[in-house]
Design a protein around this motif. Structure first.
Motif, PDB file in Angstrom:
ATOM      1  N   HIS A  97      31.186  -2.587  -2.517  1.00 53.30           N
ATOM      2  CA  HIS A  97      32.225  -2.255  -1.598  1.00 53.30           C
ATOM      3  C   HIS A  97      32.530  -3.874  -0.802  1.00 53.30           C
ATOM      4  N   HIS A  98      34.154  -3.310  -0.883  1.00 63.19           N
ATOM      5  CA  HIS A  98      34.419  -4.459   0.472  1.00 63.19           C
ATOM      6  C   HIS A  98      34.030  -4.808   1.800  1.00 63.19           C
ATOM      7  N   ASN A  99      33.703  -6.226   2.456  1.00 64.85           N
ATOM      8  CA  ASN A  99      33.216  -6.177   3.510  1.00 64.85           C
ATOM      9  C   ASN A  99      33.523  -6.352   4.456  1.00 64.85           C
ATOM     10  N   LYS A 100      33.982  -5.272   4.756  1.00 67.37           N
ATOM     11  CA  LYS A 100      34.519  -4.393   5.715  1.00 67.37           C
ATOM     12  C   LYS A 100      34.379  -3.261   6.269  1.00 67.37           C
ATOM     13  N   THR A 101      34.546  -2.627   7.757  1.00 64.00           N
ATOM     14  CA  THR A 101      33.800  -1.501   8.147  1.00 64.00           C
ATOM     15  C   THR A 101      34.528  -0.634   7.434  1.00 64.00           C
ATOM     16  N   THR A 102      35.455  -0.316   7.313  1.00 63.75           N
ATOM     17  CA  THR A 102      36.122   1.479   6.718  1.00 63.75           C
ATOM     18  C   THR A 102      35.583   1.000   5.089  1.00 63.75           C
ATOM     19  N   CYS A 103      34.959   0.233   4.183  1.00 63.28           N
ATOM     20  CA  CYS A 103      34.538   0.275   3.088  1.00 63.28           C
ATOM     21  C   CYS A 103      33.208   0.308   3.155  1.00 63.28           C
ATOM     22  N   PHE A 104      32.280  -0.244   4.214  1.00 58.87           N
ATOM     23  CA  PHE A 104      30.594  -0.313   4.017  1.00 58.87           C
ATOM     24  C   PHE A 104      30.017   0.202   5.155  1.00 58.87           C
ATOM     25  N   MET A 105      29.331   0.899   5.355  1.00 55.51           N
ATOM     26  CA  MET A 105      29.346   1.759   6.946  1.00 55.51           C
ATOM     27  C   MET A 105      27.491   0.832   7.641  1.00 55.51           C
ATOM     28  N   MET A 106      27.111   1.212   8.366  1.00 53.80           N
ATOM     29  CA  MET A 106      25.361   0.759   8.100  1.00 53.80           C
ATOM     30  C   MET A 106      25.107   2.058   7.622  1.00 53.80           C
ATOM     31  N   GLN A 107      25.554   3.049   7.492  1.00 51.90           N
ATOM     32  CA  GLN A 107      24.416   3.949   7.790  1.00 51.90           C
ATOM     33  C   GLN A 107      24.207   3.863   5.733  1.00 51.90           C
ATOM     34  N   GLN A 108      25.089   2.945   5.197  1.00 49.14           N
ATOM     35  CA  GLN A 108      24.677   2.705   3.926  1.00 49.14           C
ATOM     36  C   GLN A 108      23.588   2.269   3.256  1.00 49.14           C
ATOM     37  N   ILE A 109      23.448   1.314   3.754  1.00 47.70           N
ATOM     38  CA  ILE A 109      21.655   0.729   4.100  1.00 47.70           C
ATOM     39  C   ILE A 109      20.679   1.409   3.898  1.00 47.70           C
ATOM     40  N   GLU A 110      20.505   2.352   4.147  1.00 48.19           N
ATOM     41  CA  GLU A 110      19.593   3.122   4.522  1.00 48.19           C
ATOM     42  C   GLU A 110      19.645   4.714   2.901  1.00 48.19           C
ATOM     43  N   GLU A 111      20.240   4.185   2.176  1.00 48.74           N
ATOM     44  CA  GLU A 111      20.599   5.618   1.679  1.00 48.74           C
ATOM     45  C   GLU A 111      20.050   5.118  -0.031  1.00 48.74           C
ATOM     46  N   GLN A 112      19.943   6.471  -0.622  1.00 51.16           N
ATOM     47  CA  GLN A 112      19.180   6.473  -1.733  1.00 51.16           C
ATOM     48  C   GLN A 112      19.765   6.204  -2.991  1.00 51.16           C
ATOM     49  N   CYS A 113      19.291   5.338  -3.583  1.00 53.68           N
ATOM     50  CA  CYS A 113      19.877   4.264  -4.461  1.00 53.68           C
ATOM     51  C   CYS A 113      19.564   4.973  -6.336  1.00 53.68           C
ATOM     52  N   THR A 114      20.781   5.585  -6.860  1.00 59.57           N
ATOM     53  CA  THR A 114      20.715   6.071  -7.680  1.00 59.57           C
ATOM     54  C   THR A 114      20.666   5.677  -9.240  1.00 59.57           C
ATOM     55  N   LEU A 115      20.375   4.006  -9.285  1.00 61.26           N
ATOM     56  CA  LEU A 115      20.262   3.470 -10.624  1.00 61.26           C
ATOM     57  C   LEU A 115      21.353   2.821 -11.521  1.00 61.26           C
ATOM     58  N   GLY A 116      22.752   3.713 -11.570  1.00 60.96           N
ATOM     59  CA  GLY A 116      23.896   3.627 -11.662  1.00 60.96           C
ATOM     60  C   GLY A 116      24.300   4.183 -13.330  1.00 60.96           C
ATOM     61  N   ILE A 117      24.447   3.688 -14.131  1.00 63.52           N
ATOM     62  CA  ILE A 117      24.985   4.468 -15.513  1.00 63.52           C
ATOM     63  C   ILE A 117      23.949   4.083 -16.610  1.00 63.52           C
ATOM     64  N   HIS A 118      22.976   3.101 -16.004  1.00 66.91           N
ATOM     65  CA  HIS A 118      21.421   3.226 -17.009  1.00 66.91           C
ATOM     66  C   HIS A 118      20.154   3.341 -16.557  1.00 66.91           C
ATOM     67  N   ALA A 119      20.546   4.095 -15.439  1.00 66.17           N
ATOM     68  CA  ALA A 119      19.651   5.294 -14.293  1.00 66.17           C
ATOM     69  C   ALA A 119      18.368   6.153 -15.569  1.00 66.17           C
ATOM     70  N   GLY A 120      18.789   6.925 -16.872  1.00 72.08           N
ATOM     71  CA  GLY A 120      17.853   6.896 -17.485  1.00 72.08           C
ATOM     72  C   GLY A 120      17.405   5.776 -18.801  1.00 72.08           C
ATOM     73  N   ILE A 121      17.256   4.645 -18.707  1.00 72.45           N
ATOM     74  CA  ILE A 121      16.675   3.857 -19.370  1.00 72.45           C
ATOM     75  C   ILE A 121      15.866   2.820 -18.383  1.00 72.45           C
ATOM     76  N   ILE A 122      16.520   2.791 -17.220  1.00 71.32           N
ATOM     77  CA  ILE A 122      15.207   1.551 -16.598  1.00 71.32           C
ATOM     78  C   ILE A 122      14.290   2.195 -15.626  1.00 71.32           C
ATOM     79  N   ILE A 123      12.900   1.187 -15.825  1.00 74.81           N
ATOM     80  CA  ILE A 123      11.421   1.787 -15.372  1.00 74.81           C
ATOM     81  C   ILE A 123      11.980   1.250 -14.038  1.00 74.81           C
ATOM     82  N   PRO A 124      11.953   2.366 -12.462  1.00 73.93           N
ATOM     83  CA  PRO A 124      12.201   1.973 -11.464  1.00 73.93           C
ATOM     84  C   PRO A 124      10.739   1.285 -11.009  1.00 73.93           C
ATOM     85  N   PRO A 125      11.159   0.640 -10.286  1.00 71.51           N
ATOM     86  CA  PRO A 125       9.690   0.282  -9.751  1.00 71.51           C
ATOM     87  C   PRO A 125       8.611   0.985  -8.633  1.00 71.51           C
ATOM     88  N   SER A 126       9.040   2.430  -8.491  1.00 69.58           N
ATOM     89  CA  SER A 126       8.009   2.789  -8.428  1.00 69.58           C
ATOM     90  C   SER A 126       6.954   3.566  -8.986  1.00 69.58           C
TER      91      SER A 126
END
Length: 812
Positions: A97-126
């Motif tokens: 995201h751009h480093n400005k409030t219109t593109c990135f808001m503080m609420q997004q910091i606590e959002e859950q991460c989907t691990l992106g396009i390689h989520a099916g092969i990434i071994i999650p830290p959990s």
């Protein structure tokens, strides 16, 4: 984080690409600015709980791609010392995201991460739990003496395991382990290590130089749907398969290959190609996830020593062994002339490893050693010293009549860097070769058939069998999957062992028809073919628009939309034949025999398609409008006014729109402007340089020696012209090199001790690590000029550029 110092050695994290001074690393922990988590702690409460996966947001000073919120590109800061934060991106899913409030808001910091396009092969830290130290957990139940003794044994076994794996099974997940051999082929392993750690969890990437594959396989052996990616040569793949056997992993995980070895015959058989070039790692990971699982036969080798018979006298020799280097083979087993060349290569590499640091050098050595052995005919009487029995049939007399010099027992179709020794048999009694049919192919070679092997020939087919008994009556060189040795007279028995699961690279899914769709009628596509020189490709391949502008039209082809690249290659060859035969007046240079296709649609940059993988790609997969090819021998000159069109095998000339309104006076004027620009840069005439620029002069123009105006102004110390060129010329001018010495403008400035100009070029982003034809960097040029202060400055900047050339980031 550089509160106490602004200079000094820096380190860069390969997992999240955060850069910090070595002395400031401790401050990151104090400020709670940690690297992305790759495991979780085994606390009393969360030992069996699934933790919440959050984004790992990082400030970026350079960012590729587009903003996820507004879909606009990121504006790059080309100033070397720029501290502006232009983007915020996640180290896991790569969302930016751009480093400005219109593109990135503080609420997004606590959002859950989907691990992106390689989520099916990434071994999650959990899944990866760090074991507590002794005494961290205490049970309230009093244990008996027998239980205490069993607990002690279990703890002693687990002391060496700092982690345990607690997977959550899912049919949609295919967790991947990556094993990289940094010593294979051209020493590409270190670069791949960084790329895989960035795209995946670093805990699922292993360096085979640090203890081999056993630790990683043993740690993850209970993970369901596990897949393995072996980055190395065929020997690396065999090493991993043998370790899987020894650990009795059931079911055995399928293995994919990134071929970075010398021969890579198994990689070619499974469609992974003959060598890794610059294919995006993200695309390779998608192919591993989607690839079909196939079987590979594996064979046991049992060696028994024998006493020489037939009157042969064994003389003492150095280097003789009583056992083969491997007791299992996947590709081939051979003895005779080819094994002698492999043994010579192995001994030379062991003596001088620094001389064998590239795949090309290795192949050149093989070619030279094979040529010498061919002239000497040192294995002329080879067949008189062996006895061959296949499935109970004695073939000894047959191989003696053929007077073979080499015997090959083959499991896969490919051999010796992609040749086909079995060929495509049409004779009765011989079947096409497969790697999963439970049969071995026995092939004999004379020196003439060995010579024709690399031009499409094949060996003498002897038999397809399930068991082989081979007896040798004199010591002779042998090789097992490329591992050579010289074995004493022995009896060697070969029998079936098991089948390993392998991943075959799939055809591009984007071009495959959907199951419920009606069969479509093939459409004919009219596509312009343009070629790109190696110089332009290396300089501009990260900028698609500039690379398209630098391409030179070759012709137009008409093909069906479901044609693969092998069919397209035949159409392009017809254009080349028309040029060679002189059927049309054209100034186009002939295509190099080494030309290859470029994929211009899949990734954010152009990348090469290996010739061995052309049958896996369709024309619509790699081109949207124009088709681009890479011609390594192309010399970029003025573009031709005509090019050819091929339709149904016939070529015709077509006018090029770019040169339709060609005017000789205009070319003469451009030549004068080029001469005036170079002359003004030498003399330091800033007014003339500005005048030429305003009249349309190209600031990237170079003289007959390849030196630009920036080269000359840096050499003669004209600071005002250097400043003007940096501000107005494309950034690529900073790293353009001359023909004579391969030096950039910074090399020239360092040699002539132009300190201010060196500062200007470094601030503009000139490369400090580029070497000239003698292997010298700008810093080494300053040392040769005996300017120690300038050399110290360049050394400091060089170290900083090494760790931050790709990204300059800090944690959020």
């Amino acid at each position: 984080y550089c509160i106490f110092q602004k200079t000094g050695p820096r380190k860069k994290c390969i997992a999240c690409k955060i850069v910090a001074h070595t002395a400031c690393i401790g401050l990151l922990e104090q400020k709670n600015l940690r690297c992305k988590p790759s495991f979780r702690e085994a606390g009393v409460r969360n030992y069996r709980e699934q933790t919440f996966m959050r984004h790992h947001w990082v400030h970026r000073r350079r960012q590729e791609g587009k903003c996820k919120q507004c879909s606009k590109s990121f504006q790059q800061r080309f100033a070397f010392q720029s501290k502006d934060i232009i983007a915020i991106s996640c180290s896991w899913c790569k969302a930016a995201h751009h480093n400005k409030t219109t593109c990135f808001m503080m609420q997004q910091i606590e959002e859950q991460c989907t691990l992106g396009i390689h989520a099916g092969i990434i071994i999650p830290p959990s899944w990866i739990i760090k074991l507590p130290k002794k005494g961290s957990f205490k049970s309230s139940i009093r244990a008996s003496k027998k239980r205490k003794a069993s607990l002690k044994k279990r703890r002693s076994r687990d002391d060496a395991k700092p982690f345990i794996i607690k997977p959550i099974p899912s049919p949609l997940l295919k967790p991947l382990l990556v094993f990289i051999n940094p010593k294979s082929g051209g020493n590409q392993g270190a670069k791949l290590m960084h790329k895989f750690c960035w795209l995946l969890n670093p805990r699922q990437v292993f360096d085979l130089a640090q203890g081999g594959p056993r630790f990683g396989l043993e740690l993850y052996k209970k993970v369901p749907n596990l897949r393995i990616l072996a980055c190395g040569g065929d020997g690396t793949v065999g090493w991993i398969l043998s370790t899987i056997d020894s650990l009795n992993i059931s079911p055995p995980p399928p293995v994919a290959v990134v071929p970075i070895g010398t021969g890579n015959d198994l990689g070619r058989t499974l469609n992974w190609g003959g060598g890794y070039t610059d294919e995006p790692i993200s695309k390779i990971l998608c192919n591993v996830e989607e690839g079909q699982v196939v079987q590979l036969d594996r064979w046991n080798l049992v060696v028994e020593s024998t006493i020489s018979t037939g009157g042969d006298v064994i003389e003492p020799e150095d280097g003789l062994v009583d056992a083969l280097p491997l007791n299992v083979f996947n590709n081939y087993f051979s003895l005779g002339a080819d094994a002698h060349v492999a043994l010579e290569f192995h001994e030379s590499r062991e003596a001088n490893p620094e001389k064998f640091n590239s795949r090309f050098r290795n192949k050149m050595f093989y070619a030279g050693a094979g040529g010498r052995d061919l002239l000497k005919r040192s294995w002329k009487g080879f067949a008189d010293h062996i006895k061959l029995v296949c499935d109970g049939v004695d073939l000894t007399q047959k191989i003696q009549d053929m007077k073979i010099h080499c015997l090959l027992i083959l499991n896969i179709p490919r051999y010796a860097s992609g040749t086909l020794p079995w060929g495509n048999p049409n004779a009765v009694g011989f079947e096409p070769q497969r790697h999963d049919d439970g049969f071995l192919e026995i092939v004999g070679f004379t020196y003439s058939s060995l010579a024709t092997l690399y031009v499409g020939g094949h060996g003498e087919r002897l038999m397809q069998c399930r068991e082989v008994k081979l007896t040798t009556y004199k010591s002779m060189p042998m090789q097992v999957d490329g591992e050579p040795c010289k074995l004493r007279p022995s009896c060697i028995k070969i029998c079936f062992r098991n089948q390993a699961n392998m991943v075959m690279k799939p055809k591009r899914r984007g071009s495959m028809p959907i199951a419920n769709d009606p069969p479509s009628v093939p459409e004919r596509l009219r596509i312009q073919v343009s070629r790109i020189s190696m110089t332009d490709y290396e300089t501009l391949h990260y900028d698609k628009d500039k690379l398209r502008d630098a391409s030179i039209p070759l012709g137009i082809i008409v093909v069906e939309n479901n044609a693969d690249l092998e069919q397209v290659r035949s159409q392009i060859d017809k254009i080349q034949e028309s040029l060679k035969n002189g059927q049309h007046n054209s100034d186009n240079q002939e295509l190099s025999p080494k030309w290859c296709f470029l994929d211009s649609t899949t990734a954010e940059r152009f990348f090469r398609i290996d010739k061995a993988q052309e049958h896996l790609h369709y024309i619509t997969d790699i081109s949207s409008e124009d088709l681009y090819i890479l011609d390594p021998d192309l010399v970029t000159v003025s573009r031709s006014s005509t090019f050819l069109k091929v339709e149904n095998g016939h070529s015709s000339p077509t006018n090029n729109n770019n040169t339709e309104n060609y005017q000789p006076d205009q070319e003469k004027e451009n030549g004068n402007l080029y001469f005036l620009l170079i002359d003004a840069a030498k003399r330091g005439d800033i007014r003339k340089v500005m005048e030429v620029y305003h009249h349309g002069g190209q600031l990237l123009a170079a003289d007959q020696y390849g030196m630009t105006a920036l080269h000359h102004s840096a050499r003669f110390g004209h600071k005002n012209i250097v400043s003007f060129l940096i501000a107005n010329a494309p950034p690529v001018i900073l790293d353009m090199v001359d023909h004579e010495k391969g030096q950039t403008a910074l090399h020239k400035a360092a040699w002539y001790q132009r300190r201010t100009i060196c500062h200007m070029l470094v601030d503009a982003g000139a490369s400090l690590t580029r070497t000239d034809y003698q292997g010298n960097t700008p810093r080494q040029q300053a040392l040769k000029a005996e300017d120690k202060e300038l050399a110290a400055y360049l050394e400091n900047q060089e170290h900083f550029q090494l760790v931050s050339s790709e990204d300059q980031e800090t944690a959020v």
